[in-house]
Design a protein around this motif. Structure first.
Motif, mmCIF file in Angstrom:
data_model
loop_
_atom_site.group_PDB
_atom_site.id
_atom_site.type_symbol
_atom_site.label_atom_id
_atom_site.label_comp_id
_atom_site.label_asym_id
_atom_site.label_seq_id
_atom_site.Cartn_x
_atom_site.Cartn_y
_atom_site.Cartn_z
ATOM 1 N N ALA A 75 0.901 -1.325 -0.018
ATOM 2 C CA ALA A 75 -0.045 0.092 0.125
ATOM 3 C C ALA A 75 0.843 1.397 0.008
ATOM 4 C CB ALA A 75 -0.882 -0.045 1.199
ATOM 5 N N GLY A 77 0.149 5.364 1.051
ATOM 6 C CA GLY A 77 -0.914 6.053 1.524
ATOM 7 C C GLY A 77 -0.832 7.367 0.942
ATOM 8 N N THR A 98 -3.685 -1.089 -4.999
ATOM 9 C CA THR A 98 -4.239 -0.910 -3.799
ATOM 10 C C THR A 98 -4.577 0.724 -3.655
ATOM 11 O OG1 THR A 98 -2.857 -2.678 -2.581
ATOM 12 C CG2 THR A 98 -4.095 -0.954 -1.120
ATOM 13 N N THR A 100 -5.753 3.913 -1.101
ATOM 14 C CA THR A 100 -5.930 4.157 0.227
ATOM 15 C C THR A 100 -6.430 5.667 0.355
ATOM 16 O OG1 THR A 100 -3.594 4.861 0.482
ATOM 17 C CG2 THR A 100 -4.311 2.662 1.013
ATOM 18 N N SER A 101 -7.207 5.991 1.235
ATOM 19 C CA SER A 101 -7.664 7.355 1.510
ATOM 20 C C SER A 101 -7.977 7.557 2.877
ATOM 21 C CB SER A 101 -8.862 7.568 0.590
ATOM 22 O OG SER A 101 -9.239 8.688 0.760
ATOM 23 N N ALA A 104 -13.048 6.815 3.316
ATOM 24 C CA ALA A 104 -13.292 5.732 2.665
ATOM 25 C C ALA A 104 -14.334 5.706 1.443
ATOM 26 C CB ALA A 104 -14.065 4.763 3.770
ATOM 27 N N ALA A 107 -11.921 6.543 -1.723
ATOM 28 C CA ALA A 107 -11.261 5.348 -2.276
ATOM 29 C C ALA A 107 -12.404 4.365 -3.089
ATOM 30 C CB ALA A 107 -10.581 4.558 -0.914
#
Length: 143
Positions: A75, A77, A98, A100-101, A104, A107
């Protein structure tokens, strides 16, 4: 043309020729010296009122790529509170992504959009071509 322009901008930034790099260096020097540098006042850029600099120096989409067979999942970030981090691994027969946030929902929306885009690409690549469906003879009409 767009890809060539992007490559040119990336090379300029790597050589330290991007405006954000220049302003960032001036800010670092001024903060280190705690004084004005060449009539440059870092407080004017750092007090939150300079939306242009903020926009230039904020990466809403931050990506990282690793193409190694032993990385099944990794992942990356986000680097901004309202941004997303996208890690991807391009393998021989698949692409692993993948997202990420902090948010949510953001994402999830990006994941759905990417899944749709990849499905459309897959459909386009699997669609029979005109040459394949008519035996390679063009119009298919007998001469």
């Amino acid at each position: 043309a767009a890809a060539a322009a992007h490559v040119q901008r990336v090379r300029a930034a790597q050589a330290g020729l991007g405006v954000d790099r220049h302003l960032g260096a001036l800010t670092a020097i001024a903060l280190q010296r705690r004084e004005r540098v060449l009539h440059y006042q870092p407080s004017a850029l750092l007090d939150g009122r300079n939306t242009a600099l903020s926009t230039l120096t904020t990466s809403v989409i931050s990506t990282s790529q690793v193409s190694a067979p032993f990385f099944d999942l990794f992942a990356f970030g986000p680097v901004a509170a309202d941004g997303v981090g996208i890690a991807y691994n391009i393998a021989v027969d698949e692409v692993r992504i993948t997202i990420t946030s902090v948010n949510a929902g953001e994402a999830s929306r990006l994941t759905a959009a990417l899944a749709d885009a990849f499905a459309q690409i897959d459909d386009a690549l699997r669609a029979p071509t005109a040459a394949a469906t008519d035996g390679g003879g063009g119009s298919g009409a007998a001469a």
